[in-house]
Motif scaffolding. Structure first.
Motif, mmCIF file in Angstrom:
data_model
loop_
_atom_site.group_PDB
_atom_site.id
_atom_site.type_symbol
_atom_site.label_atom_id
_atom_site.label_comp_id
_atom_site.label_asym_id
_atom_site.label_seq_id
_atom_site.Cartn_x
_atom_site.Cartn_y
_atom_site.Cartn_z
ATOM 1 N N TRP A 1 0.830 -1.206 0.000
ATOM 2 C CA TRP A 1 0.000 0.000 0.000
ATOM 3 C C TRP A 1 0.868 1.262 0.000
ATOM 4 O O TRP A 1 1.764 1.399 0.836
ATOM 5 C CB TRP A 1 -0.902 0.042 1.231
ATOM 6 N N VAL A 2 0.590 2.168 -0.943
ATOM 7 C CA VAL A 2 1.252 3.465 -0.982
ATOM 8 C C VAL A 2 0.191 4.559 -1.052
ATOM 9 O O VAL A 2 -0.936 4.326 -1.485
ATOM 10 C CB VAL A 2 2.224 3.596 -2.181
ATOM 11 N N GLU A 3 0.566 5.761 -0.629
ATOM 12 C CA GLU A 3 -0.331 6.913 -0.641
ATOM 13 C C GLU A 3 0.267 8.003 -1.513
ATOM 14 O O GLU A 3 1.497 8.130 -1.593
ATOM 15 C CB GLU A 3 -0.526 7.418 0.798
ATOM 16 N N ASN A 4 -0.591 8.752 -2.202
ATOM 17 C CA ASN A 4 -0.091 9.865 -3.012
ATOM 18 C C ASN A 4 -1.072 11.030 -3.023
ATOM 19 O O ASN A 4 -2.177 10.943 -2.468
ATOM 20 C CB ASN A 4 0.227 9.410 -4.445
ATOM 21 N N ASP A 5 -0.652 12.138 -3.648
ATOM 22 C CA ASP A 5 -1.460 13.352 -3.733
ATOM 23 C C ASP A 5 -1.567 13.780 -5.189
ATOM 24 O O ASP A 5 -0.574 13.757 -5.923
ATOM 25 C CB ASP A 5 -0.805 14.480 -2.930
ATOM 26 N N VAL A 6 -2.753 14.191 -5.600
ATOM 27 C CA VAL A 6 -2.987 14.554 -6.999
ATOM 28 C C VAL A 6 -3.451 15.998 -7.103
ATOM 29 O O VAL A 6 -4.355 16.435 -6.373
ATOM 30 C CB VAL A 6 -4.038 13.620 -7.629
ATOM 31 N N GLN A 7 -2.800 16.747 -8.020
ATOM 32 C CA GLN A 7 -3.206 18.118 -8.321
ATOM 33 C C GLN A 7 -3.193 18.315 -9.845
ATOM 34 O O GLN A 7 -2.897 17.384 -10.584
ATOM 35 C CB GLN A 7 -2.286 19.109 -7.606
ATOM 36 N N ARG A 8 -3.507 19.528 -10.309
ATOM 37 C CA ARG A 8 -3.674 19.746 -11.740
ATOM 38 C C ARG A 8 -2.869 20.948 -12.229
ATOM 39 O O ARG A 8 -2.799 21.983 -11.571
ATOM 40 C CB ARG A 8 -5.161 19.956 -12.068
ATOM 41 N N THR A 9 -2.288 20.790 -13.414
ATOM 42 C CA THR A 9 -1.477 21.844 -14.015
ATOM 43 C C THR A 9 -2.346 22.880 -14.720
ATOM 44 O O THR A 9 -3.555 22.708 -14.880
ATOM 45 C CB THR A 9 -0.505 21.249 -15.038
ATOM 46 N N LYS B 1 -6.069 16.407 -3.780
ATOM 47 C CA LYS B 1 -5.523 17.510 -2.995
ATOM 48 C C LYS B 1 -6.105 18.844 -3.469
ATOM 49 O O LYS B 1 -6.172 19.104 -4.668
ATOM 50 C CB LYS B 1 -3.998 17.537 -3.149
ATOM 51 N N ASN B 2 -6.511 19.663 -2.522
ATOM 52 C CA ASN B 2 -6.989 21.016 -2.828
ATOM 53 C C ASN B 2 -8.037 21.037 -3.942
ATOM 54 O O ASN B 2 -7.914 21.791 -4.919
ATOM 55 C CB ASN B 2 -5.808 21.912 -3.238
ATOM 56 N N PRO B 3 -9.101 20.250 -3.840
ATOM 57 C CA PRO B 3 -10.074 20.188 -4.934
ATOM 58 C C PRO B 3 -10.749 21.528 -5.226
ATOM 59 O O PRO B 3 -11.216 21.755 -6.352
ATOM 60 C CB PRO B 3 -11.091 19.153 -4.454
#
Length: 289
Positions: A64-72, A151-153
């Motif tokens: 199990w790994v965790e990550n964060d997604v944002q947008r350019t 992240k930060n939706p």
């Protein structure tokens, strides 16, 4: 008659125990050690949210790994924690006149030029900020499971639908992959949106909502993931007593635990998972617990 009396007495004792220990029924499904989740990958040993970090987690034996997604700026999804590129890349050097260096103000091509490893160690010089597509393909290659944080939706309208679309294109919304995926956020609205768009996806709400809030949010979430500092046995029991979006007791993953003493304390609260930068340290602590 004697057998019947004994049976009634036993049932009465068990019923009383269940009332005194509301966690018992919920925990019956999983009485083993908490799941250990590598936070931003094995981020104590490699630069966070990079392919190197999830590779390190795999080498250490963690699935199990965790990550964060944002947008350019041009609408590409990238894996990075902060809403600014400043802390974990050399963006100030490459783009000195672009303060405050927000992810949303840079194109995917510009971000691809950045060094996301030298800040951590010279050994990782040249490491890049991965796109979500690159990241998902490496997770698949490593046979890992993913706790994905939106992240930060509020900065990225529609990011939930976009993320789910990419996950679908990469094959992560089929039955087998859904067992390896949890989507989480601090935003109640974001998690509700994910559930409405794809009800089969397991969702998690970050933070420590009150009992009343948990009852309100349970219909569209499966886990509540609080900071370990706010955790109590009573809180975990309250979460386990509620049924989540898929009809199972709410699970609890606590973050971010990086030492043995805290790991054992958190495990003693009855959590289902522990999110950590040092998964090997937590695993060793739980093994001796």
């Amino acid at each position: 008659m004697h057998v019947r009396v004994v049976a009634v007495a036993v049932a009465s004792v068990l019923g009383t125990a269940a009332l005194l220990n509301p966690i018992s029924d919920a925990r019956a499904r999983d009485v083993g050690e908490p799941t250990v989740i590598a936070h931003r990958g094995a981020s104590a040993y490699a630069p966070e949210n990079t392919l190197a970090s999830i590779d390190k987690a795999a080498r250490l034996g963690f699935s199990w790994v965790e990550n964060d997604v944002q947008r350019t700026r041009d609408g590409k999804l990238v894996v990075i924690h902060d809403d600014s590129l400043r802390r974990t890349t050399n963006v100030e050097k490459l783009f000195p006149g672009r303060a405050p260096w927000k992810v949303k103000d840079f194109t995917a091509a510009e971000i691809a030029r950045l060094d996301a490893g030298s800040w951590y160690s010279p050994a990782y010089a040249g490491t890049r900020v991965p796109t979500l597509k690159q990241y998902m393909r490496r997770v698949e290659h490593n046979h890992e499971k993913l706790l994905l944080e939106i992240k930060n939706p509020e900065l990225y309208p529609g990011i939930e639908q976009q993320t789910l679309k990419l996950l679908g294109h990469e094959g992560w919304l089929d039955r087998g992959h859904l067992k390896r995926l949890i989507v989480q956020s601090f935003s109640v609205g974001s998690i509700r949106t994910v559930h409405e768009l794809k009800p089969a996806v397991t969702t998690a709400l970050l933070g420590s909502p009150t009992a009343a809030q948990l009852r309100r949010d349970a219909p569209f979430t499966d886990l509540v993931n609080p900071s370990y500092g706010s955790l109590t046995k009573k809180y975990v029991a309250a979460a386990h007593a509620l049924r989540g979006a898929h009809g199972r007791p709410l699970r609890v993953f606590a973050w971010t635990v990086n030492d043995a003493v805290t790991a054992r304390k958190v495990a003693g609260c009855g959590v289902d998972g522990i999110i950590t930068n040092k998964p090997d340290v937590v695993r060793a602590a739980l093994g001796s617990y």
